[in-house]
Design an enzyme around this catalytic site. Structure first.
Site, short mmCIF file in Angstrom:
data_model
loop_
_atom_site.label_atom_id
_atom_site.label_comp_id
_atom_site.label_asym_id
_atom_site.label_seq_id
_atom_site.Cartn_x
_atom_site.Cartn_y
_atom_site.Cartn_z
N GLY A 11 0.70 -1.21 0.05
CA GLY A 11 -0.05 -0.03 -0.02
C GLY A 11 0.82 1.00 -0.06
O GLY A 11 1.91 1.45 0.65
N ARG A 72 0.71 -4.85 -5.13
CA ARG A 72 0.75 -6.18 -4.56
C ARG A 72 1.33 -7.19 -5.42
O ARG A 72 0.72 -7.21 -6.88
CB ARG A 72 -0.64 -6.44 -3.92
CG ARG A 72 -1.29 -5.28 -3.36
CD ARG A 72 -1.21 -5.25 -1.94
NE ARG A 72 -1.94 -4.31 -1.07
CZ ARG A 72 -1.44 -3.75 0.04
NH1 ARG A 72 -0.46 -4.08 0.71
NH2 ARG A 72 -2.36 -2.83 0.57
N ASP A 103 5.04 -5.52 5.90
CA ASP A 103 5.48 -6.75 6.37
C ASP A 103 5.63 -7.62 5.19
O ASP A 103 6.35 -8.25 5.21
CB ASP A 103 4.54 -7.31 7.40
CG ASP A 103 3.13 -7.50 7.24
OD1 ASP A 103 2.63 -6.89 6.16
OD2 ASP A 103 2.44 -8.38 7.87
N THR A 126 4.12 2.38 5.50
CA THR A 126 2.89 1.95 5.74
C THR A 126 1.89 2.80 6.34
O THR A 126 2.37 3.37 7.55
CB THR A 126 2.87 0.28 6.07
OG1 THR A 126 1.24 0.20 6.45
CG2 THR A 126 3.53 0.07 7.22
N ASP A 128 -0.37 1.70 8.43
CA ASP A 128 -0.86 0.84 9.42
C ASP A 128 0.02 1.17 10.83
O ASP A 128 -0.42 0.98 11.91
CB ASP A 128 -0.90 -0.60 9.11
CG ASP A 128 -2.00 -0.78 8.06
OD1 ASP A 128 -2.76 0.17 7.64
OD2 ASP A 128 -2.20 -1.89 7.76
N ASP A 130 2.15 -0.83 12.04
CA ASP A 130 2.04 -2.14 12.57
C ASP A 130 3.36 -2.70 12.44
O ASP A 130 3.53 -4.05 12.65
CB ASP A 130 1.16 -2.82 12.09
CG ASP A 130 1.08 -3.07 10.49
OD1 ASP A 130 2.05 -2.62 9.89
OD2 ASP A 130 0.31 -4.05 10.05
N ARG A 172 -5.26 -3.05 8.62
CA ARG A 172 -5.66 -4.40 8.40
C ARG A 172 -5.62 -5.29 9.52
O ARG A 172 -6.61 -5.92 9.65
CB ARG A 172 -4.57 -5.05 7.25
CG ARG A 172 -4.90 -6.33 6.56
CD ARG A 172 -3.78 -6.82 5.80
NE ARG A 172 -3.38 -6.04 4.98
CZ ARG A 172 -3.66 -6.03 3.58
NH1 ARG A 172 -4.28 -6.89 3.14
NH2 ARG A 172 -2.73 -5.44 2.72
O1 F6P Z 1 -1.35 -1.65 4.67
C1 F6P Z 1 -2.10 -0.56 4.40
C2 F6P Z 1 -3.70 -0.77 3.87
O2 F6P Z 1 -3.99 0.72 3.66
C3 F6P Z 1 -4.39 -1.22 5.01
O3 F6P Z 1 -4.58 -0.39 5.98
C4 F6P Z 1 -5.26 -1.91 4.28
O4 F6P Z 1 -6.03 -3.09 4.87
C5 F6P Z 1 -4.81 -2.33 3.00
O5 F6P Z 1 -3.66 -1.68 2.83
C6 F6P Z 1 -5.48 -2.18 1.66
O6 F6P Z 1 -4.86 -2.60 0.70
P1 F6P Z 1 -5.47 -2.73 -0.71
O7 F6P Z 1 -5.35 -1.02 -1.37
O8 F6P Z 1 -4.37 -3.34 -1.70
O9 F6P Z 1 -6.78 -3.03 -0.90
#
Ligand code: F6P
Length: 319
Positions: A11, A72, A103, A126, A128, A130, A172
């Site tokens: 992300g 991704r 991660d 990120t 998050d 985390d 997440r």
């Molecule tokens: O890891 C960052 C994040 O924004 C999370 O908070 C969220 O769950 C995820 O990415 C969403 O990912 P994507 O944009 O690939 O759906």
């Protein structure tokens, strides 16, 4: 070391551009060339590499998103695909790599180091927050400020109508964003994966703490209840209260980075280049208090990073 590469992955997070700029400038000062890998691990696999210089990285400090793009990349779970990516790194004469992400990004980076001896350092990018081993990740400060602005606005309309709102924020698997904005915006309840969400307590809070029936509940997307929509449905079926639901979603990932994020991104970018030049690999460069940290990549996901207990305490004390 003559040539390093940088890529952003997973992300996107505000501050990634300031980070790329810092890496390019630091490397240039050290007499090292910087290659940008475009599109994260997908770009590495497909040989999508571009030379970065001062001009390419000028005027990007304040831009959200990432000029290097991101992805991704499930193909990277495949050892053959990783080997193909290593071929690309070798073909382009890359002596060291900075991997900015979360991660998932670090899992891939760790495998490149272990399986192929690639010299690689991770940097925490990120929203998050985390990752174990750093107080804050690049993008987190911007995301919580973006979310707080939105929640303040929701409170205005919630207050005017005397309504119950459930606002879902990102995260997440972790409740950092939810807890920080919950306290900052005076939420009546904060639902996060770190604590068990109790519908009875939530209902009680809505009835007894909500002012003139106005209540704002913050729900972390990773909450075990399944998120704001599911929690609202449970409340409605059990108690007949039908909250309005707002899912903030990807708006939290965009926008100009805050000063905090720009400075963190700059510091970690410079430190990542120096870590590579010092021979470090398979570590994340982070920051704890005023100090830089160098944490084995595996520890960043294997060791749990706890939401500070003072936030959890405040979220119930101040309702
Ligand atoms: O890891 C960052 C994040 O924004 C999370 O908070 C969220 O769950 C995820 O990415 C969403 O990912 P994507 O944009 O690939 O759906």
């Amino acid at each position: 070391m003559k040539r390093i590469a940088v890529f952003t992955s997973g992300g996107d997070a505000p501050g990634m551009n300031a980070h790329v700029r810092a890496i390019e400038r630091t490397a240039e000062k050290r007499g090292v060339e910087t290659i940008g890998i475009v599109g994260g691990y997908s770009g590495m696999l497909n040989g999508h590499f571009e030379l970065l210089d001062r001009i390419r990285t000028a005027n990007i400090l304040d831009r959200g998103g990432t000029i290097l793009k991101t992805s991704r990349c499930p193909e990277f779970h495949d050892a053959d695909q990783r080997a193909a990516a290593v071929q690309q790194l070798r073909k382009h004469g890359i002596d060291g790599v900075v991997a900015c992400g979360g991660d998932g990004t670090f899992h891939g980076a760790h495998l490149l180091h272990v399986e192929h001896g690639i010299r690689i350092v991770g940097t925490p990018g990120t929203i998050d927050n985390d990752l174990f081993g750093t107080d804050y990740t690049i993008g987190y400060d911007t995301a919580i400020n973006t979310a707080a602005v939105a929640i303040d606005r929701i409170r205005d309309t919630a207050d005017s109508h005397g309504r119950v709102f459930f606002v879902e924020v990102m995260g997440r698997h972790a409740g950092f964003i939810a807890m920080d904005v919950g306290v900052a915006c005076g939420a009546e309840y904060v639902a996060v994966p770190e604590t068990l969400t109790d519908v009875e307590v939530l209902y009680e809070r809505i009835v007894t703490q909500g002012l003139d029936k106005r209540t704002v509940v913050i729900v972390g997307e990773g909450d075990e209840s399944g998120g704001a929509m599911q929690l609202a449905q449970r409340l409605e079926s059990r108690y007949g209260i039908a909250p309005k639901v707002t899912i903030l979603g990807h708006v939290q990932r965009g926008g100009a980075p805050t000063v905090r994020d720009r400075v963190l991104a700059a510091r970690l970018g410079a430190a990542a280049v120096d870590a590579l030049l010092e021979g470090q690999s398979d570590v994340m460069v982070g920051q704890a208090g005023p100090d830089l940290t160098y944490v084995p990549l595996e520890a960043t996901w294997e060791t749990h990073k706890a939401v500070p207990s003072y936030l959890i305490d405040l979220s119930t004390l101040l309702v």
